[in-house]
Design an enzyme around this catalytic site. Structure first.
Site, PDB file in Angstrom:
ATOM      1  CG  ASP A  94      -1.637   1.214   1.522  1.00 39.18           C
ATOM      2  OD1 ASP A  94      -2.178   1.784   0.553  1.00 39.18           O
ATOM      3  OD2 ASP A  94      -1.701   1.638   2.701  1.00 39.18           O
TER       4      ASP A  94
ATOM      5  CG  ASP B  43      -1.410   7.663   0.644  1.00 42.57           C
ATOM      6  OD1 ASP B  43      -0.324   8.026   0.156  1.00 42.57           O
ATOM      7  OD2 ASP B  43      -2.505   7.897   0.108  1.00 42.57           O
TER       8      ASP B  43
HETATM    9 MG   LIG Z   1      -2.655   3.184   3.722  1.00 43.64          MG
END
Ligand SMILES: [Mg+2]
Ligand SMILES: [Zn+2]
Length: 180
Positions: free
Chosen positions: A7, A9
């Site tokens: 992922d 962020d």
């Molecule tokens: Mg995230």
């Protein structure tokens, strides 16, 4: 091949509830760039799957998103590594797309690009949706405590989830596991 999916962020760069809307707001988490570079140099393909509903919400443009990803690639390249495929979901939560996590669409896209089976592939995230997307495709859910990770952990995670402090710890574990 050794494939790792991240992922973005809260894993690679600092997250914000107000979204990451500009290149200036895209700030790497300490050690994350080095971790990706080290993994890459150790033979791992490091791909990224990221929800970016801020596009649908009109908070930033695709050009800005591309600039963030170009920055990520440049920083990792400066450490001698390479970032693999970056897939993003630009849709909003109400659009019913197949890519927005917890749906596994982006993981499938990455797997077909590299022609690998997702079973057992580590997918590293800081949110419940990341862990759920991983479980849906029989990938290995991995939680980092950076970003929303501590908050996610406090609410309970799937039993099979592996938990690490941050991406740097994951890089070190995977690289040592391989060496030993
Ligand atoms: Mg995230
Ligand atoms: Zn989508």
């Amino acid at each position: 091949m050794k494939l790792l999916i991240l992922d973005r962020d809260g894993v690679i760069n600092q997250d914000s509830d107000a979204y990451i809307k500009s290149l200036d707001e895209w700030i790497p988490i300490p050690g994350s760039i080095e971790a990706i570079a080290q993994l890459s140099k150790a033979g791992w393909t490091v791909a990224v799957a990221t929800n970016q509903s801020g596009i649908a919400r009109g908070y930033y443009s695709l050009a800005t998103l591309d600039a963030m990803h170009a920055r990520l690639r440049e920083l990792v390249a400066a450490q001698g590594g390479e970032v693999g495929m970056i897939v993003y979901c630009p849709h909003g939560p109400d659009e019913g797309c197949a890519c927005r996590k917890p749906k596994p669409g982006m993981l499938h896209t990455i797997a077909s690009h590299y022609a690998v089976d997702l079973a057992g592939v580590w997918f590293v995230g800081d949110s419940k949706g990341d862990l759920e997307a991983a479980r849906t495709v029989d990938a290995q859910p991995v939680l980092v405590k950076t970003g929303k990770g501590e908050q996610t952990l406090s609410k309970g995670v799937p039993e099979a989830t592996l938990i690490f402090d941050d991406l740097a710890s994951i890089a070190s574990a995977l690289i040592h596991q391989q060496a030993g």
